[in-house]
Structures are given as structure tokens and as C-alpha cells.
Design an enzyme around this catalytic site. Sequence first.
Site, PDB file in Angstrom:
ATOM      1  N   SER A  43       0.871  -1.180   0.000  1.00 16.19           N
ATOM      2  CA  SER A  43       0.000   0.000   0.000  1.00 16.19           C
ATOM      3  C   SER A  43       0.905   1.225   0.000  1.00 16.19           C
ATOM      4  O   SER A  43       1.031   1.936   0.982  1.00 16.19           O
ATOM      5  CB  SER A  43      -0.915  -0.019   1.223  1.00 16.19           C
ATOM      6  OG  SER A  43      -0.179   0.092   2.411  1.00 16.19           O
ATOM      7  N   HIS A 156      -3.245  -6.009   2.533  1.00 17.32           N
ATOM      8  CA  HIS A 156      -2.329  -7.049   3.016  1.00 17.32           C
ATOM      9  C   HIS A 156      -2.972  -8.417   3.169  1.00 17.32           C
ATOM     10  O   HIS A 156      -2.341  -9.366   3.632  1.00 17.32           O
ATOM     11  CB  HIS A 156      -1.711  -6.631   4.354  1.00 17.32           C
ATOM     12  CG  HIS A 156      -0.816  -5.438   4.222  1.00 17.32           C
ATOM     13  ND1 HIS A 156      -0.333  -4.753   5.292  1.00 17.32           N
ATOM     14  CD2 HIS A 156      -0.321  -4.812   3.123  1.00 17.32           C
ATOM     15  CE1 HIS A 156       0.420  -3.736   4.873  1.00 17.32           C
ATOM     16  NE2 HIS A 156       0.428  -3.757   3.556  1.00 17.32           N
ATOM     17  N   GLN A 164      -6.461  -1.833   7.306  1.00 21.54           N
ATOM     18  CA  GLN A 164      -5.285  -2.651   6.957  1.00 21.54           C
ATOM     19  C   GLN A 164      -4.643  -3.338   8.161  1.00 21.54           C
ATOM     20  O   GLN A 164      -4.219  -4.475   8.064  1.00 21.54           O
ATOM     21  CB  GLN A 164      -4.266  -1.739   6.270  1.00 21.54           C
ATOM     22  CG  GLN A 164      -3.027  -2.434   5.770  1.00 21.54           C
ATOM     23  CD  GLN A 164      -2.131  -1.456   5.031  1.00 21.54           C
ATOM     24  OE1 GLN A 164      -2.422  -1.066   3.912  1.00 21.54           O
ATOM     25  NE2 GLN A 164      -1.037  -1.057   5.655  1.00 21.54           N
ATOM     26  N   GLU A 165      -4.562  -2.606   9.293  1.00 17.35           N
ATOM     27  CA  GLU A 165      -3.820  -3.167  10.426  1.00 17.35           C
ATOM     28  C   GLU A 165      -4.511  -2.896  11.756  1.00 17.35           C
ATOM     29  O   GLU A 165      -4.839  -1.743  12.068  1.00 17.35           O
ATOM     30  CB  GLU A 165      -2.407  -2.564  10.479  1.00 17.35           C
ATOM     31  CG  GLU A 165      -1.617  -2.827   9.206  1.00 17.35           C
ATOM     32  CD  GLU A 165      -0.295  -2.076   9.150  1.00 17.35           C
ATOM     33  OE1 GLU A 165       0.236  -1.696  10.212  1.00 17.35           O
ATOM     34  OE2 GLU A 165       0.193  -1.861   8.022  1.00 17.35           O
ATOM     35  N   GLU A 206       1.727  -9.557   6.836  1.00 16.03           N
ATOM     36  CA  GLU A 206       2.544  -9.138   7.980  1.00 16.03           C
ATOM     37  C   GLU A 206       2.420 -10.089   9.159  1.00 16.03           C
ATOM     38  O   GLU A 206       2.787  -9.766  10.286  1.00 16.03           O
ATOM     39  CB  GLU A 206       2.191  -7.704   8.373  1.00 16.03           C
ATOM     40  CG  GLU A 206       2.515  -6.723   7.252  1.00 16.03           C
ATOM     41  CD  GLU A 206       2.363  -5.269   7.642  1.00 16.03           C
ATOM     42  OE1 GLU A 206       1.866  -4.985   8.751  1.00 16.03           O
ATOM     43  OE2 GLU A 206       2.756  -4.417   6.828  1.00 16.03           O
ATOM     44  N   ASP A 243      -3.857   0.994  11.674  1.00 18.81           N
ATOM     45  CA  ASP A 243      -3.447   1.657  10.437  1.00 18.81           C
ATOM     46  C   ASP A 243      -4.610   1.511   9.470  1.00 18.81           C
ATOM     47  O   ASP A 243      -4.842   0.423   8.917  1.00 18.81           O
ATOM     48  CB  ASP A 243      -2.177   1.042   9.849  1.00 18.81           C
ATOM     49  CG  ASP A 243      -1.756   1.746   8.548  1.00 18.81           C
ATOM     50  OD1 ASP A 243      -2.430   2.726   8.160  1.00 18.81           O
ATOM     51  OD2 ASP A 243      -0.771   1.313   7.924  1.00 18.81           O
ATOM     52  N   GLU A 284      -3.117   5.486  12.382  1.00 17.13           N
ATOM     53  CA  GLU A 284      -2.250   5.854  11.254  1.00 17.13           C
ATOM     54  C   GLU A 284      -3.092   6.012   9.989  1.00 17.13           C
ATOM     55  O   GLU A 284      -4.043   5.258   9.778  1.00 17.13           O
ATOM     56  CB  GLU A 284      -1.221   4.732  11.071  1.00 17.13           C
ATOM     57  CG  GLU A 284      -0.268   4.917   9.911  1.00 17.13           C
ATOM     58  CD  GLU A 284       0.633   3.689   9.758  1.00 17.13           C
ATOM     59  OE1 GLU A 284       0.951   3.035  10.778  1.00 17.13           O
ATOM     60  OE2 GLU A 284       0.987   3.362   8.612  1.00 17.13           O
ATOM     61  N   ASP A 311       1.537   8.302   7.349  1.00 15.51           N
ATOM     62  CA  ASP A 311       2.409   7.360   6.626  1.00 15.51           C
ATOM     63  C   ASP A 311       2.414   7.743   5.140  1.00 15.51           C
ATOM     64  O   ASP A 311       3.311   8.460   4.679  1.00 15.51           O
ATOM     65  CB  ASP A 311       1.901   5.929   6.856  1.00 15.51           C
ATOM     66  CG  ASP A 311       2.585   4.905   5.962  1.00 15.51           C
ATOM     67  OD1 ASP A 311       3.633   5.205   5.370  1.00 15.51           O
ATOM     68  OD2 ASP A 311       2.075   3.762   5.844  1.00 15.51           O
ATOM     69  N   LYS A 336       9.721   4.970   7.373  1.00 17.44           N
ATOM     70  CA  LYS A 336      10.069   3.796   6.548  1.00 17.44           C
ATOM     71  C   LYS A 336      11.272   4.202   5.689  1.00 17.44           C
ATOM     72  O   LYS A 336      11.154   5.089   4.840  1.00 17.44           O
ATOM     73  CB  LYS A 336       8.913   3.432   5.627  1.00 17.44           C
ATOM     74  CG  LYS A 336       7.678   2.861   6.330  1.00 17.44           C
ATOM     75  CD  LYS A 336       6.502   2.842   5.353  1.00 17.44           C
ATOM     76  CE  LYS A 336       5.355   1.977   5.832  1.00 17.44           C
ATOM     77  NZ  LYS A 336       4.156   2.168   4.981  1.00 17.44           N
ATOM     78  N   SER A 363       9.100   1.749  11.236  1.00 15.04           N
ATOM     79  CA  SER A 363       8.221   0.766  10.584  1.00 15.04           C
ATOM     80  C   SER A 363       8.937  -0.101   9.563  1.00 15.04           C
ATOM     81  O   SER A 363       9.819   0.352   8.831  1.00 15.04           O
ATOM     82  CB  SER A 363       7.076   1.509   9.888  1.00 15.04           C
ATOM     83  OG  SER A 363       6.296   0.619   9.112  1.00 15.04           O
ATOM     84  N   HIS A 364       8.507  -1.326   9.499  1.00 18.58           N
ATOM     85  CA  HIS A 364       8.846  -2.263   8.424  1.00 18.58           C
ATOM     86  C   HIS A 364       8.008  -1.943   7.183  1.00 18.58           C
ATOM     87  O   HIS A 364       7.216  -0.996   7.203  1.00 18.58           O
ATOM     88  CB  HIS A 364       8.534  -3.693   8.887  1.00 18.58           C
ATOM     89  CG  HIS A 364       7.067  -3.923   9.129  1.00 18.58           C
ATOM     90  ND1 HIS A 364       6.476  -5.165   9.150  1.00 18.58           N
ATOM     91  CD2 HIS A 364       6.044  -3.039   9.351  1.00 18.58           C
ATOM     92  CE1 HIS A 364       5.183  -5.044   9.369  1.00 18.58           C
ATOM     93  NE2 HIS A 364       4.893  -3.768   9.495  1.00 18.58           N
ATOM     94  N   ARG A 365       8.150  -2.752   6.128  1.00 18.54           N
ATOM     95  CA  ARG A 365       7.222  -2.738   4.990  1.00 18.54           C
ATOM     96  C   ARG A 365       6.505  -4.090   4.956  1.00 18.54           C
ATOM     97  O   ARG A 365       6.954  -5.061   5.583  1.00 18.54           O
ATOM     98  CB  ARG A 365       7.963  -2.546   3.651  1.00 18.54           C
ATOM     99  CG  ARG A 365       8.690  -1.248   3.469  1.00 18.54           C
ATOM    100  CD  ARG A 365       7.889  -0.008   3.770  1.00 18.54           C
ATOM    101  NE  ARG A 365       6.664   0.162   3.013  1.00 18.54           N
ATOM    102  CZ  ARG A 365       6.428   1.113   2.109  1.00 18.54           C
ATOM    103  NH1 ARG A 365       7.384   1.982   1.828  1.00 18.54           N
ATOM    104  NH2 ARG A 365       5.251   1.233   1.517  1.00 18.54           N
ATOM    105  N   SER A 366       5.431  -4.156   4.199  1.00 18.81           N
ATOM    106  CA  SER A 366       4.725  -5.446   4.127  1.00 18.81           C
ATOM    107  C   SER A 366       5.559  -6.497   3.404  1.00 18.81           C
ATOM    108  O   SER A 366       5.421  -7.686   3.657  1.00 18.81           O
ATOM    109  CB  SER A 366       3.355  -5.274   3.486  1.00 18.81           C
ATOM    110  OG  SER A 366       3.452  -4.581   2.260  1.00 18.81           O
ATOM    111  N   LYS A 387       6.625  -0.579  14.634  1.00 17.99           N
ATOM    112  CA  LYS A 387       5.684  -1.613  14.188  1.00 17.99           C
ATOM    113  C   LYS A 387       6.412  -2.468  13.175  1.00 17.99           C
ATOM    114  O   LYS A 387       7.023  -1.962  12.233  1.00 17.99           O
ATOM    115  CB  LYS A 387       4.380  -1.018  13.630  1.00 17.99           C
ATOM    116  CG  LYS A 387       4.481  -0.260  12.340  1.00 17.99           C
ATOM    117  CD  LYS A 387       3.080  -0.059  11.734  1.00 17.99           C
ATOM    118  CE  LYS A 387       3.170   0.358  10.281  1.00 17.99           C
ATOM    119  NZ  LYS A 387       1.855   0.478   9.641  1.00 17.99           N
TER     120      LYS A 387
HETATM  121  C1  LIG Z   1       3.636  -1.221   6.507  1.00 12.57           C
HETATM  122  C2  LIG Z   1       2.677  -0.740   5.712  1.00 12.57           C
HETATM  123  O1  LIG Z   1       2.352  -1.350   4.556  1.00 12.57           O
HETATM  124  P1  LIG Z   1       3.140  -1.244   3.182  1.00 12.57           P
HETATM  125  O2  LIG Z   1       4.534  -1.649   3.449  1.00 12.57           O
HETATM  126  O3  LIG Z   1       2.390  -2.198   2.284  1.00 12.57           O
HETATM  127  O4  LIG Z   1       3.023   0.177   2.737  1.00 12.57           O
HETATM  128  C3  LIG Z   1       1.902   0.465   6.077  1.00 12.57           C
HETATM  129  O5  LIG Z   1       1.036   0.895   5.311  1.00 12.57           O
HETATM  130  O6  LIG Z   1       2.130   1.055   7.119  1.00 12.57           O
HETATM  131 MG   LIG Z   2       0.599   2.598   6.814  1.00  7.24          MG
END
Ligand SMILES: C=C(OP(=O)(O)O)C(=O)O
Ligand SMILES: [Mg+2]
Length: 422
Positions: A43, A156, A164-165, A206, A243, A284, A311, A336, A363-366, A387
Site C-alpha cells: 500500500s 495485506h 489494513q492493520e 505481515e 493503520d 495511522e 504514513d 520507513k 516501521s517495516h514494509r509489508s 511496528k
Molecule cells: C507497513 C505498511 O504497509 P506497506 O509496506 O504495504 O506500505 C503500512 O502501510 O504502514
Molecule cells: Mg501505513
Amino acid sequence: MSTVIEQVRAREILDSRGRPTLEAEVVLRGGATGWAAVPSGASTGSFEAHELRDGDKARYGGKGTLQAVSNILTVLAPEIVGLDALDQVGLDRRLIAIDGTPNKSRLGANALLGVSLATAHAASAALGLPLFRYLGGPLATVLPVPCFNVVNGGAHADNNVDIQEFMIVPVGAPSFREALRYGAEVFATLRGVLHDQKLGTGIGDEGGFAPDLKSNQEALDLLVQAIEKAGYRPGADIAIALDVAATELYKDGQYHFEQQALSAAEFIAALAKWVDSYPIVSIEDGLAEDDWEGWQQLTERLGGRVQLVGDDLFVTNRSRLQKGIDLGVANAILIKVNQIGTLTETLETIALAGRHRYRSMMSHRSGETEDVTIADLAVATRCGQIKTGSLARSERVAKYNQLLRIEEKLGDSAEYLGQRAF
Ligand SMILES: C=C(OP(=O)(O)O)C(=O)O
Ligand SMILES: [Mg+2]
């Protein structure tokens, strides 16, 4: 030991979705090496730095990264061999200048980021310091509060809820190690709760469960049930973070949510109702990446009560964050590394946020890899929050495990902010 860059290597590898990404290695004249792998989102925000993909449909449906790898080996490497790895800012400025575009579209932000992070690792190795200490110095003592994404929806996971989260946040834990235990226990309990209600326990990108639910609110109810059943107090011990990833819901000026088309004001009202009814500490991307007016209303309405994280809105970009600060939008930023493409710019964005009392969530990515750099970055920057998914996929758990090691290394100096991080 010489910290001059002697060699740069790179190759295409796979991420946690089985899609290509790249990794880079930097070798210093004194023998120290650094390695980093680049994550990838699903996303993604439209204003992110450009992730270069090959476009050759015969390989990975056009998603290969061989061009980005080649850009590292043939364009970036000859220019940076001979530079001092300890001068991270100088190196990153050089990478940006060689690319020469505003969003790193010529060589690819993935190419730049691999080199940028691998260089930091090499420099810290040469000095014999862990990365968090090299980047953060003596005050790198704060372990982040982990936000575990235990129900995956939106982009996701297929066919389930819009949001999403859904994350659980151990704000009442006394340490990171205990926070991880709280999270893992609730996650295991949630599996049982889903099973008892004949809901699916398959997982999304995730690592959170991705059950087919009737509504988004049902996910919140399930979280509260699991928290209580595991013996914790919702809110005091374990709070909830969301999120919404609302950019994905936004079309023609409206938010398409649970079969309705809502205005920003209506969508804000729906979010406010949840904040009234559930122990939510952070939301978020409650609204879309370009709905600045809506964001102003959202911040006025809820900014005093919960953390509002940008984000897709800010994409770890200083100019976008500055606009948000000027407009009084949001009160926190998601960080990110691959949204912006170099370590220096990432650190500058976090510093800007801090100067204006905006919090930062690492933050990580998906799409992730076994690379755990973000764990060290969270501690180095004292951002207080991270996260990086749930507790059921190794590429996510690897980051949490790295934080356990860092906490152990810090010993009595380790701090865990809990509720104070929000
Ligand atoms: C971690 C996320 O997803 P993506 O890496 O798919 O953007 C997010 O949207 O915060
Ligand atoms: Mg996000």
C-alpha cells in the site's frame, strides 16, 4: 583500521512475499563489511521515492530488480569507492547527487538505500560498535514499544476487512522483553478465540490473522476479547493501534468503507466513535494522502486524545512533514527507510519531527527480508515506537528478537517508555 570504501557488491534476492528485491554489501579497506537488504511496500504512497523495477515481463512479471542492482555495481560503486564510510552524510549526499532526480527515479531508491544502509553497517563494524550505538551514541537506550499487527486486512490480505492493520500495544509492560511476552500471549489467545468462533486463522502479509469478518468493528471486539482472555487489562496493559491506510479507501473525494461512500467528516465521526469505545492510542493514515483539509479536521477532533500518524501522508519526507507541521496536521510520523531512500534523510526527518513535538514510529514494509536494521534504528533514534508485524513470520519476529538482544546488551541502562511513548 581503514574505513575507506573498497568494494560494493549487490544482488537480486527475494522478499517475504516471494517478490524480488535487492541486497548490497560494502567492504572497507580495513576488512570490515556491511550488508543490508531493501524492503518493499504494497500500500505505497504516491509520494514515496521511486522503487526501480525492471519492467521485463518475462522475469517476475516485470518486477525484477536487475537494473537497480546494475545501477549499484556500474554507476554508484565507481563513484563511492574511496569515500570514507564514517562520513554517512557525505556519502548519502553523493548518492542523491549521482541519481540527480527529486524522487530517485533514475537509479532507484532501492539501489540508493541498499548502499546507504550497508555503508552504515560497515562503518559500525569497523569501529566494533553495534549499529544502534554507532548511530545513536551513549543515549541510545530507549527500547521501542512494539505495535504488533495481529489482524491483517486491506491490501495485506484478500477478501476480508477494509482496515489494513489492527495492532496490540503493550503500554503497561515494564520492559521490552515483557512487552514481547504480552504480545505473544495475546496473539496465541487470539488464535484460540478465532478458532472457537469458527473464524479462519490463516495469516496475511505481515503475519497477523486474516479472518473473514462481518465488520471492522468485529476485529476490535476480537482484540479486546483476546486481551482479556489472556489475563490483561485492555488499555492499562495492552492498548490498540490502527493503520486505516485510508488512501486505499479514497476515490473521487469519498471514503469507501463497509459498502458506504463517506465524506471526510463522516469518516472522522466513525473513527471518533471507535476512540470513544475502544482503548485506541494511535491511528495511522486515518485519512488519505492528499486530503489535507480532512486531516486538519481529524487533527482538531482527535489530535488531543490519540496519536495521529502520517504514513502515505508524509512518506518519511521532510518537505511533506514540514507542510503537515505548518498546517497543524497529524502529531506523529511513520518512518520507513525505503520511502525516502537514504539513512541521512531518514534521520533528518526524525529530527525535524522531534523539533516540532511530532512523535516517530519506526516501521517495516509489508514486503520484508531477514534484515533487522530498523530495530537498531529505532533504538538509535530514541523514537520510542516500532511496528514490524505480528509474531508469526520470521522476517517480522527477527526485528523483535534483535530488540531483545539490544535490551540485553544495554542491561540496566535500557529504558522502556510504555504509555509515555504515546
Ligand atoms: C507497513 C505498511 O504497509 P506497506 O509496506 O504495504 O506500505 C503500512 O502501510 O504502514
Ligand atoms: Mg501505513
